[in-house]
Enzyme design. Structure first.
Site, PDB file in Angstrom:
ATOM      1  N   SER A 116     -31.811  -9.187 -27.552  1.00  3.83           N
ATOM      2  CA  SER A 116     -30.386  -9.184 -27.842  1.00  3.83           C
ATOM      3  C   SER A 116     -30.001 -10.845 -28.240  1.00  3.83           C
ATOM      4  O   SER A 116     -30.361 -11.751 -27.430  1.00  3.83           O
ATOM      5  CB  SER A 116     -29.742  -8.915 -26.550  1.00  3.83           C
ATOM      6  OG  SER A 116     -28.525  -9.550 -26.318  1.00  3.83           O
ATOM      7  N   ASP A 170     -16.282   8.844 -28.428  1.00  6.66           N
ATOM      8  CA  ASP A 170     -16.710   7.309 -28.910  1.00  6.66           C
ATOM      9  C   ASP A 170     -17.935   7.615 -29.746  1.00  6.66           C
ATOM     10  O   ASP A 170     -17.877   6.956 -30.851  1.00  6.66           O
ATOM     11  CB  ASP A 170     -17.156   6.644 -27.638  1.00  6.66           C
ATOM     12  CG  ASP A 170     -16.142   6.611 -26.552  1.00  6.66           C
ATOM     13  OD1 ASP A 170     -14.976   6.926 -26.730  1.00  6.66           O
ATOM     14  OD2 ASP A 170     -16.528   5.950 -25.278  1.00  6.66           O
ATOM     15  N   SER A 207     -18.288  -0.667 -26.824  1.00  4.34           N
ATOM     16  CA  SER A 207     -19.550  -1.327 -27.269  1.00  4.34           C
ATOM     17  C   SER A 207     -20.851  -0.672 -26.924  1.00  4.34           C
ATOM     18  O   SER A 207     -21.358  -0.733 -27.682  1.00  4.34           O
ATOM     19  CB  SER A 207     -19.616  -2.850 -26.381  1.00  4.34           C
ATOM     20  OG  SER A 207     -19.363  -2.415 -24.859  1.00  4.34           O
ATOM     21  N   SER A 208     -20.753   0.058 -25.839  1.00  6.98           N
ATOM     22  CA  SER A 208     -21.865   0.906 -25.465  1.00  6.98           C
ATOM     23  C   SER A 208     -22.272   2.139 -26.590  1.00  6.98           C
ATOM     24  O   SER A 208     -23.581   2.015 -26.908  1.00  6.98           O
ATOM     25  CB  SER A 208     -21.773   1.545 -24.205  1.00  6.98           C
ATOM     26  OG  SER A 208     -20.643   1.953 -23.885  1.00  6.98           O
ATOM     27  N   LEU A 267     -13.623  -0.744 -25.758  1.00 10.22           N
ATOM     28  CA  LEU A 267     -13.681  -0.500 -27.293  1.00 10.22           C
ATOM     29  C   LEU A 267     -15.035   0.000 -27.726  1.00 10.22           C
ATOM     30  O   LEU A 267     -15.374   0.043 -28.898  1.00 10.22           O
ATOM     31  CB  LEU A 267     -13.483  -1.843 -28.059  1.00 10.22           C
ATOM     32  CG  LEU A 267     -12.057  -2.389 -27.834  1.00 10.22           C
ATOM     33  CD1 LEU A 267     -11.911  -3.858 -28.462  1.00 10.22           C
ATOM     34  CD2 LEU A 267     -11.114  -1.616 -28.063  1.00 10.22           C
ATOM     35  N   THR A 282      -8.899  13.908 -23.068  1.00 11.11           N
ATOM     36  CA  THR A 282      -8.855  15.288 -23.495  1.00 11.11           C
ATOM     37  C   THR A 282     -10.240  15.424 -23.957  1.00 11.11           C
ATOM     38  O   THR A 282     -10.407  16.821 -24.324  1.00 11.11           O
ATOM     39  CB  THR A 282      -7.846  15.226 -24.684  1.00 11.11           C
ATOM     40  OG1 THR A 282      -8.052  14.231 -25.596  1.00 11.11           O
ATOM     41  CG2 THR A 282      -6.468  15.184 -24.064  1.00 11.11           C
ATOM     42  N   GLY A 325     -16.775  -4.277 -22.003  1.00 10.34           N
ATOM     43  CA  GLY A 325     -15.967  -4.146 -21.172  1.00 10.34           C
ATOM     44  C   GLY A 325     -14.499  -4.029 -21.599  1.00 10.34           C
ATOM     45  O   GLY A 325     -13.457  -3.971 -20.563  1.00 10.34           O
TER      46      GLY A 325
HETATM   47  C1  GLA Z   1     -14.286   6.815 -22.501  1.00 14.92           C
HETATM   48  C2  GLA Z   1     -15.185   7.901 -22.739  1.00 14.92           C
HETATM   49  C3  GLA Z   1     -14.806   8.971 -23.640  1.00 14.92           C
HETATM   50  C4  GLA Z   1     -13.251   9.311 -23.586  1.00 14.92           C
HETATM   51  C5  GLA Z   1     -12.428   8.187 -23.000  1.00 14.92           C
HETATM   52  C6  GLA Z   1     -10.981   8.848 -22.442  1.00 14.92           C
HETATM   53  O1  GLA Z   1     -14.061   6.064 -23.377  1.00 14.92           O
HETATM   54  O2  GLA Z   1     -16.412   7.416 -23.167  1.00 14.92           O
HETATM   55  O3  GLA Z   1     -15.245  10.015 -23.855  1.00 14.92           O
HETATM   56  O4  GLA Z   1     -13.263  10.347 -22.270  1.00 14.92           O
HETATM   57  O5  GLA Z   1     -13.193   7.547 -22.033  1.00 14.92           O
HETATM   58  O6  GLA Z   1     -10.254   9.206 -23.463  1.00 14.92           O
END
Ligand code: GLA
Length: 392
Positions: free
Chosen positions: A67, A172, A127-128, A125, A35, A122
């Site tokens: 790293s 995120d 990580s990036s 969650l 969304t 991956g």
């Molecule tokens: C990834 C994207 C977010 C979001 C989700 C889905 O995590 O980085 O911006 O769009 O997918 O909700």
């Protein structure tokens, strides 16, 4: 939690100086999936797993990053525009962030960075985002550049768009930067206004089950979904004037005109329109302590992501279904994040927690031949500097 003293000592050994320490957590989204880039609502929280960056300035404009997870060192020069370009490795997130910040007006200094993370890569969650935001915070702080939280968020998103190639939304980076301990954030992704919603985990735990699969398609399919939503807006705006994002489309408005949309655009739009409502209702239900309602909405969210948005996969469905059929001890469960692998999030009664972990591990292992990774987390704080005083 990563031991702070270890980071300081490792930095000293590698670079012979005292560092400053910065952190940014990973995130999990309770509801409101796909969304954010439609200007809608999301309800994520910052988790306890985190990325740590120990950092000290250099006199030139080189960024040297090491790293600890990979025991790899790489770098670039801020004065060489474009640098080495995208390399397809972890350094891209650091370089993308540095270049986005400078393009937005921050003047950075060269720095040595030591990076260590316990956010699994991956697993869906973020990580990036944790790497972008922790590195961005370190670089701007060392340069004495005054960059507020939202600016860091936008620079992180820009790094993904221009450097990494994922046309992600804002969720995120936002919650990774600005999350609040003990709370989920109801974020309005259009206005960037965030309302903390208390999360009481004394009786009900937040459980993440990482399927430990990441299907190849995830990035290209993600960008396709985004384009499908934009096409949906174009078509719907002929009937619903003033609609600029799916966020503007009400459930009633959608029902009236959905028959004009071709498949699969109709189903993609239906997911987003309904998911926005679910996110708002879930935030409301959480505030009222109505966990049964939250659980119901989580299940419908998963089904919609599976059937209408088509971003789930067999592994995520298996984890969600195992949780749904567990019985009383599970309040709700759904896939979380972009999809095509990654994790589910479940709300599990503490009394059932151990048994739930055992059950879901056994069932998944039986079907897949390997176990999922299961993490129990509380809602933690967003990014910040770790001062010696705040170290525990
Ligand atoms: C990834 C994207 C977010 C979001 C989700 C889905 O995590 O980085 O911006 O769009 O997918 O909700």
């Amino acid at each position: 939690m990563i031991e702070r003293g270890t980071m300081r000592r490792a930095f000293h050994e590698l670079f012979g100086r005292e560092p400053r320490l910065f952190r940014a957590p990973g995130r999990v989204n309770l509801i409101g999936e796909h969304t954010d880039y439609n200007g809608g609502f999301v309800l994520p929280l910052a988790i306890e797993r985190e990325t740590l960056v120990a950092a000290a300035v250099r006199e030139d404009r080189r960024i040297v990053a090491h790293s600890l997870n990979l025991d790899e060192r790489a770098g670039f020069d801020l004065d060489e525009p474009g640098g080495g370009g995208r390399r397809g490795i972890w350094l891209d997130y650091v370089e993308g962030m540095a270049r986005s910040l400078e393009s937005r007006g921050a003047r950075l200094r060269g720095a040595e960075l030591l990076i260590l993370s316990d956010v699994p890569v991956g697993a869906g969650l973020s990580s990036s985002a944790a790497l972008e935001v922790s590195a961005g915070l370190a670089l701007t702080s060392l340069a004495g550049a005054h960059v507020d939280g939202v600016e860091l968020v936008l620079a992180g998103q820009q790094a993904e768009h221009t450097y990494v190639g994922t046309m992600c939304g804002i969720m995120d980076q936002f919650v990774v930067s600005l999350g609040r301990a003990g709370h989920a954030l109801l974020i309005d992704c259009r206005t960037l206004e965030a309302t903390p919603v208390p999360l009481d985990t004394r009786e009900t735990a937040i459980v993440i089950c990482d399927s430990r699969v990441k299907h190849e398609l995830s990035s290209s399919e993600y960008n396709t979904r985004r384009a499908e939503c934009e096409r949906g807006v174009e078509l719907l705006s002929e009937y619903l004037p003033g609609v600029t994002q799916l966020r503007d489309v009400s459930a009633e408005g959608f029902e009236r005109y959905e028959s004009r949309l071709p498949e699969p655009i109709r189903r993609r739009c239906r997911h987003v329109v309904q998911e926005n409502e679910r996110a708002l209702r879930a935030a409301d239900a959480l505030r009222r302590g109505d966990l049964a309602e939250v659980g119901c909405l989580m299940r419908r969210s998963h089904e919609s992501l599976r059937d209408d948005y088509e971003v789930s996969c067999a592994e995520l469905d298996l984890l969600a279904e195992t949780a749904w059929s567990y019985g009383e001890g599970v309040v709700g469960s759904r896939m979380t994040g972009g999809g095509f692998g990654g994790s589910t999030v479940s709300l599990v009664r503490r009394a059932a927690l151990e048994d739930f972990e055992r059950t879901i591990t056994t069932e998944y292992q039986k079907a897949k031949g390997f176990a999922p990774a299961v993490y129990v987390t509380d809602a933690g704080d967003g990014a910040g500097e770790i001062t010696q005083n705040s170290e525990r």
